[in-house]
Design a protein around this motif. Structure first.
Motif, PDB file in Angstrom:
ATOM      1  N   GLY A 227       0.773  -1.194  -0.032  1.00  0.00           N
ATOM      2  CA  GLY A 227      -0.195   0.088   0.121  1.00  0.00           C
ATOM      3  C   GLY A 227       0.871   1.172  -0.087  1.00  0.00           C
ATOM      4  O   GLY A 227       0.360   2.496   0.061  1.00  0.00           O
ATOM      5  N   SER A 229       2.565   4.711  -0.687  1.00  0.00           N
ATOM      6  CA  SER A 229       1.979   5.594  -1.746  1.00  0.00           C
ATOM      7  C   SER A 229       3.424   6.658  -1.476  1.00  0.00           C
ATOM      8  O   SER A 229       3.613   7.448  -2.595  1.00  0.00           O
ATOM      9  CB  SER A 229       0.901   6.279  -1.380  1.00  0.00           C
ATOM     10  OG  SER A 229       0.915   6.884   0.016  1.00  0.00           O
ATOM     11  N   LEU A 251       1.055   1.528  -6.034  1.00  0.00           N
ATOM     12  CA  LEU A 251       0.300   2.966  -5.376  1.00  0.00           C
ATOM     13  C   LEU A 251       1.096   3.908  -5.320  1.00  0.00           C
ATOM     14  O   LEU A 251       0.877   4.874  -4.815  1.00  0.00           O
ATOM     15  CB  LEU A 251      -0.310   2.251  -4.058  1.00  0.00           C
ATOM     16  CG  LEU A 251      -1.461   1.198  -4.182  1.00  0.00           C
ATOM     17  CD1 LEU A 251      -2.142   0.902  -2.883  1.00  0.00           C
ATOM     18  CD2 LEU A 251      -2.627   1.369  -5.164  1.00  0.00           C
ATOM     19  N   ASN A 411      -6.630  -4.489   4.116  1.00  0.00           N
ATOM     20  CA  ASN A 411      -7.142  -3.917   2.907  1.00  0.00           C
ATOM     21  C   ASN A 411      -8.734  -3.328   2.977  1.00  0.00           C
ATOM     22  O   ASN A 411      -9.196  -2.853   2.147  1.00  0.00           O
ATOM     23  CB  ASN A 411      -7.266  -4.555   1.535  1.00  0.00           C
ATOM     24  CG  ASN A 411      -5.707  -4.794   1.150  1.00  0.00           C
ATOM     25  OD1 ASN A 411      -4.788  -4.175   1.182  1.00  0.00           O
ATOM     26  ND2 ASN A 411      -5.566  -6.055   0.529  1.00  0.00           N
ATOM     27  N   ARG A 423      -9.952  -2.323  -0.293  1.00  0.00           N
ATOM     28  CA  ARG A 423      -9.161  -1.581  -1.466  1.00  0.00           C
ATOM     29  C   ARG A 423      -8.551  -2.809  -2.089  1.00  0.00           C
ATOM     30  O   ARG A 423      -7.957  -4.105  -1.505  1.00  0.00           O
ATOM     31  CB  ARG A 423      -8.096  -0.840  -0.716  1.00  0.00           C
ATOM     32  CG  ARG A 423      -7.116  -0.187  -1.812  1.00  0.00           C
ATOM     33  CD  ARG A 423      -6.429   0.947  -1.226  1.00  0.00           C
ATOM     34  NE  ARG A 423      -5.306   0.299  -0.588  1.00  0.00           N
ATOM     35  CZ  ARG A 423      -4.482   0.926   0.171  1.00  0.00           C
ATOM     36  NH1 ARG A 423      -4.378   2.411  -0.211  1.00  0.00           N
ATOM     37  NH2 ARG A 423      -3.549   0.496   0.748  1.00  0.00           N
ATOM     38  N   ILE A 425      -6.504  -4.389  -6.170  1.00  0.00           N
ATOM     39  CA  ILE A 425      -5.846  -3.839  -7.344  1.00  0.00           C
ATOM     40  C   ILE A 425      -6.024  -5.057  -8.308  1.00  0.00           C
ATOM     41  O   ILE A 425      -5.622  -6.191  -8.244  1.00  0.00           O
ATOM     42  CB  ILE A 425      -4.150  -3.629  -7.277  1.00  0.00           C
ATOM     43  CG1 ILE A 425      -3.799  -2.622  -6.337  1.00  0.00           C
ATOM     44  CG2 ILE A 425      -3.629  -3.373  -8.578  1.00  0.00           C
ATOM     45  CD1 ILE A 425      -2.381  -2.595  -5.974  1.00  0.00           C
ATOM     46  N   ILE A 432      -6.712   0.311  -9.442  1.00  0.00           N
ATOM     47  CA  ILE A 432      -6.949   0.245  -7.840  1.00  0.00           C
ATOM     48  C   ILE A 432      -8.688   0.470  -7.985  1.00  0.00           C
ATOM     49  O   ILE A 432      -9.289   1.364  -8.671  1.00  0.00           O
ATOM     50  CB  ILE A 432      -6.320   1.635  -7.336  1.00  0.00           C
ATOM     51  CG1 ILE A 432      -4.909   1.500  -7.483  1.00  0.00           C
ATOM     52  CG2 ILE A 432      -6.664   1.549  -5.783  1.00  0.00           C
ATOM     53  CD1 ILE A 432      -4.264   2.849  -7.041  1.00  0.00           C
ATOM     54  N   PHE A 486     -11.990   3.285  -6.966  1.00  0.00           N
ATOM     55  CA  PHE A 486     -11.455   3.496  -5.732  1.00  0.00           C
ATOM     56  C   PHE A 486     -11.171   5.325  -5.551  1.00  0.00           C
ATOM     57  O   PHE A 486     -10.787   5.941  -6.300  1.00  0.00           O
ATOM     58  CB  PHE A 486     -10.274   2.932  -5.473  1.00  0.00           C
ATOM     59  CG  PHE A 486      -9.483   3.299  -4.107  1.00  0.00           C
ATOM     60  CD1 PHE A 486      -9.844   2.545  -3.044  1.00  0.00           C
ATOM     61  CD2 PHE A 486      -8.407   4.018  -4.049  1.00  0.00           C
ATOM     62  CE1 PHE A 486      -9.338   2.998  -1.700  1.00  0.00           C
ATOM     63  CE2 PHE A 486      -7.881   4.326  -2.693  1.00  0.00           C
ATOM     64  CZ  PHE A 486      -8.356   3.709  -1.808  1.00  0.00           C
ATOM     65  N   THR A 488      -9.315   8.073  -3.659  1.00  0.00           N
ATOM     66  CA  THR A 488      -7.954   8.306  -2.838  1.00  0.00           C
ATOM     67  C   THR A 488      -8.274   9.024  -1.462  1.00  0.00           C
ATOM     68  O   THR A 488      -7.409   8.800  -0.766  1.00  0.00           O
ATOM     69  CB  THR A 488      -7.170   8.720  -3.750  1.00  0.00           C
ATOM     70  OG1 THR A 488      -7.385  10.060  -4.408  1.00  0.00           O
ATOM     71  CG2 THR A 488      -6.689   7.618  -5.011  1.00  0.00           C
TER      72      THR A 488
END
Length: 730
Positions: A227, A229, A251, A411, A423, A425, A432, A486, A488
């Protein structure tokens, strides 16, 4: 006031930054029921009086940040055994962190950043197993990071940056804190390498280790932080190559590996990161060709200066043309490979066709199930159109299982009686998504309603349904899932009321929504309702409008979600069609339900307007309609209505009254004051308009409520007034 349980005087201009400013705290000793004390964001100076140690033992929340408080943190703070939050940030506190804090076994937030604290971090802090946030940034704390922090198993955010901590990063901290979403150890004097166990932090979203003295290689195990970012490793002494495995971190939005000793080429898969917005590889010893895809097409989004042996890239880089000696893409010296590739491709085509049939079959079965269910149960005259069926992304239960890492709790975004949201992928598109897995026994009706509602509506302010999955899980039970885009920035609920129990997969909410953002979000929601009520093929009533069902994109555009209770109505004011029964069903959530929408009653667009009015007043005041202050005849509607228009500033969220001063620094003092006065007037007018609309929408009688189309016009006027572009009378 012996029954006083909450004193909040934050965000004012109280105090003179002088000794004695805090003497009034002594009078609170008699308030034996005090649970919350909030004096943040004022001008209080001096030291905390000794009488503070005699405050109520029931105290749960102590917030004194953003003042000029001096002295030290009293060791008696350990007496407040019910404390859940300590917030002393942005003061002038000195001395050490008292070890007595370890007695506060209910503590959730420890926020002491931006002070002048010294000494070590008490090892006993590891006894506080319920801690979720530790922020000790910008102090003078020294020596090693205590390994006992690894015992804080509920920790979500840990910030020890800008201190003088030394020694290695404790292995136990990285191997045990599996729920941490944000870890900032930057600007210290840490040495050694990044422990391999960093890959255990599967919930990690932000990792900042920049400006230390770390060495070794960038660990391949970072791929375990799926996850992640933001990764900042700037200003260390890392060596070796950039791991190709970083390509698994799909991500990633921010990646900074600058000012190290990295060598080798730039991994070409960095150009395939769809979310990557900022990439800094400058001042290393990289060589070879610069990719020309993804982030490498935007010259302002990546930095490669200080790498003298790079070549190629987009023309604006003006780098040398790559040749066979400096290119990462070496010429194929084995011609016979082409024969093998041709054979492999021929065989692969047959395998792919077989896989396509296997993978697409569950989706076709799911769609047929939906069609049969709709027709057999006579839920609606509408059916899933062929165009909608073709446009759906084809996914199976196995696809969703893989996308969410086995529906891992790490998730998890949301949970409720309907089921859970994860969440994920999707590998086939590297997209996502949010996967809503419904409780098949309780939510089959909700699933069909949401499918039926979303199949024929398209609007930028409505959540987009990508596909559905109806199948049988591995235990032989019905499996129902909806797959959405998704969002964000999570949901509006989290931005208005930061939750102490953030789910592991949910986005991290940082900061508060300002007035401009709230006006724009309010317009987005009203625009979506106007579409549903007046411009879709048949009027649709959402029936459950509330902050948690408003999702926010990366640019803070709002989208309405969760249509599990939605209903079609033949016109804007009539009741449900006869084939939909609402017996024993409450259409909405407590606090947002219109008075006429009780159990079994008819629903109409007026009910949505009421819910919207309550939501708008919540955005304005920062108070939920279920707040404990609302009892007897006082509710959120009356609370705001009584304050209009003279007292609107007193009942609104203090954040909305903040005035930006950055644009007035270069002008004279008188002019600056005039500009600020004009800003305050515009803010006040905007607040009055918003409050008036919220009150008008939440009237008790349906026919007295404001038309949603007029709501959009009124809020657009409020936005124009706030920006100073309105030419209409207010």
């Amino acid at each position: 006031m012996s029954n006083l349980f909450r004193l909040e005087i934050d965000t004012n201009n109280l105090g003179n930054n002088e000794k004695g400013d805090l003497d009034f705290l002594s009078s609170l000793v008699n308030c034996t029921n005090l649970k919350r004390l909030d004096i943040r964001s004022n001008h209080f100076g001096g030291v905390l009086p000794e009488s503070v140690s005699n405050l109520s033992i029931k105290l749960e929340d102590m917030r004194m940040g953003w003042n000029q408080i001096r002295g030290s943190i009293p060791s008696e703070i350990g007496n407040f055994i019910n404390l859940r939050r300590i917030d002393f940030e942005e003061n002038l506190l000195r001395g050490s962190i008292p070890s007595s804090i370890s007695k506060l076994d209910k503590l959730i937030y420890l926020v002491l950043d931006n002070n002048q604290l010294s000494g070590t971090i008490p090892p006993s802090i590891g006894n506080l197993s319920f801690l979720e946030t530790i922020d000790l940034m910008s102090n003078s704390l020294e020596r090693q990071i205590p390994q006992s922090l690894g015992n804080c198993s509920h920790l979500i955010y840990l910030n020890l940056s800008q201190n003088i901590l030394s020694g290695p990063i404790p292995l136990q901290v990285l191997s045990s804190l599996t729920h941490v979403a944000g870890l900032d150890l930057s600007r210290n004097q840490l040495t050694g390498s990044i422990p391999f166990k960093v890959g255990n932090m599967q919930s990690l979203e932000i990792l900042d280790l920049s400006a230390n003295m770390l060495s070794g290689e960038v660990p391949e195990s970072l791929v375990g932080c799926k996850g992640l970012s933001s990764l900042y490793l700037r200003g260390n002494s890392f060596q070796g190559t950039i791991p190709q495995s970083l390509g698994s971190l799909r991500l990633i939005e921010n990646l900074d590996l600058s000012c190290n000793n990295l060598s080798g080429g730039i991994p070409t898969n960095l150009g395939s990161f769809r979310l990557l917005q900022n990439l800094n590889l400058s001042h290393n010893d990289l060589e070879g060709s610069v990719p020309t895809e993804g982030v490498f097409t935007n010259r302002t989004a990546f930095y490669i200066e200080g790498n003298k042996r790079l070549c190629g890239g987009i023309p604006t880089l003006q780098l040398p043309i790559c040749n066979s000696s400096n290119s990462n893409n070496k010429q194929d010296i084995f011609p016979w490979r082409k024969v093998l590739i041709s054979i492999a491709c021929g065989s692969g085509i047959g395998v792919i066709l077989l896989l396509c049939f296997i993978l697409l079959y569950p989706a076709r079965k799911a769609l047929r199930f939906v069609l049969l269910y709709l027709s057999s149960k006579a839920r609606s005259k509408l059916t899933l159109g062929s165009s909608w069926e073709v446009s759906l992304l084809k996914v199976s239960c196995e696809d969703l299982l893989k996308a969410t890492n086995g529906f891992s709790s790490r998730n998890l975004i949301g949970a409720g009686g309907f089921g859970s949201v994860y969440r994920g992928i999707l590998n086939q598109e590297e997209r996502i998504v949010a996967v809503k897995v419904l409780n098949a026994h309780r939510s089959r009706e909700s699933f069909m309603v949401e499918c039926e509602t979303l199949k024929n509506i398209r609007h930028r302010n409505l959540v987009k349904l990508l596909t559905v999955c109806v199948s049988i899980d591995f235990q032989g039970n019905d499996f129902l899932a909806l797959v959405y885009e998704f969002m964000t920035n999570g949901n509006l609920e989290e931005w208005l009321h930061f939750s102490a129990h953030r789910l592991p997969g949910a986005p991290i909410v940082q900061g508060h929504l300002n007035l401009t953002q709230r006006v724009n979000i309010a317009i987005d929601i009203a625009t979506a309702l106007n579409y549903l009520h007046n411009h879709s093929h048949m009027p649709i009533v959402h029936c459950d409008l509330k902050p948690s069902n408003v999702l926010l994109e990366g640019n803070m555009t709002a989208r309405i979600a969760d249509f599990g209770l939605a209903r079609y109505v033949p016109d804007a004011s009539c009741s449900l069609p006869s084939h939909r029964s609402t017996a024993n069903v409450i259409n909405g959530s407590i606090g947002y339900i219109a008075p006429e929408c009780g159990i079994g009653n008819e629903v109409s667009t007026y009910g949505d307007v009421y819910s919207y009015g309550i939501l708008l007043l919540e955005m304005l005041t920062g108070k939920r309609p279920t707040d404990e202050m609302f009892k007897d005849d006082l509710n959120l509607h009356n609370f705001v209505r009584i304050a209009l228009p003279e007292l609107v500033e007193e009942i609104c969220d203090p954040v909305l009254l903040q005035i930006k001063e950055s644009s007035t620094h270069s002008i004279a003092s008188n002019s600056r004051n005039q500009v600020q006065d004009d800003q305050r007037q515009r803010v006040r007018k905007c607040l009055v308009i918003m409050a008036s609309i919220g009150v008008a929408c939440s009237a008790d009688l349906p026919r007295e409520r404001m038309d949603i189309g007029h709501v959009v016009d009124g809020l657009c006027l409020a936005r124009d007034v706030l920006s100073g572009t309105s030419i209409r009378s207010t």
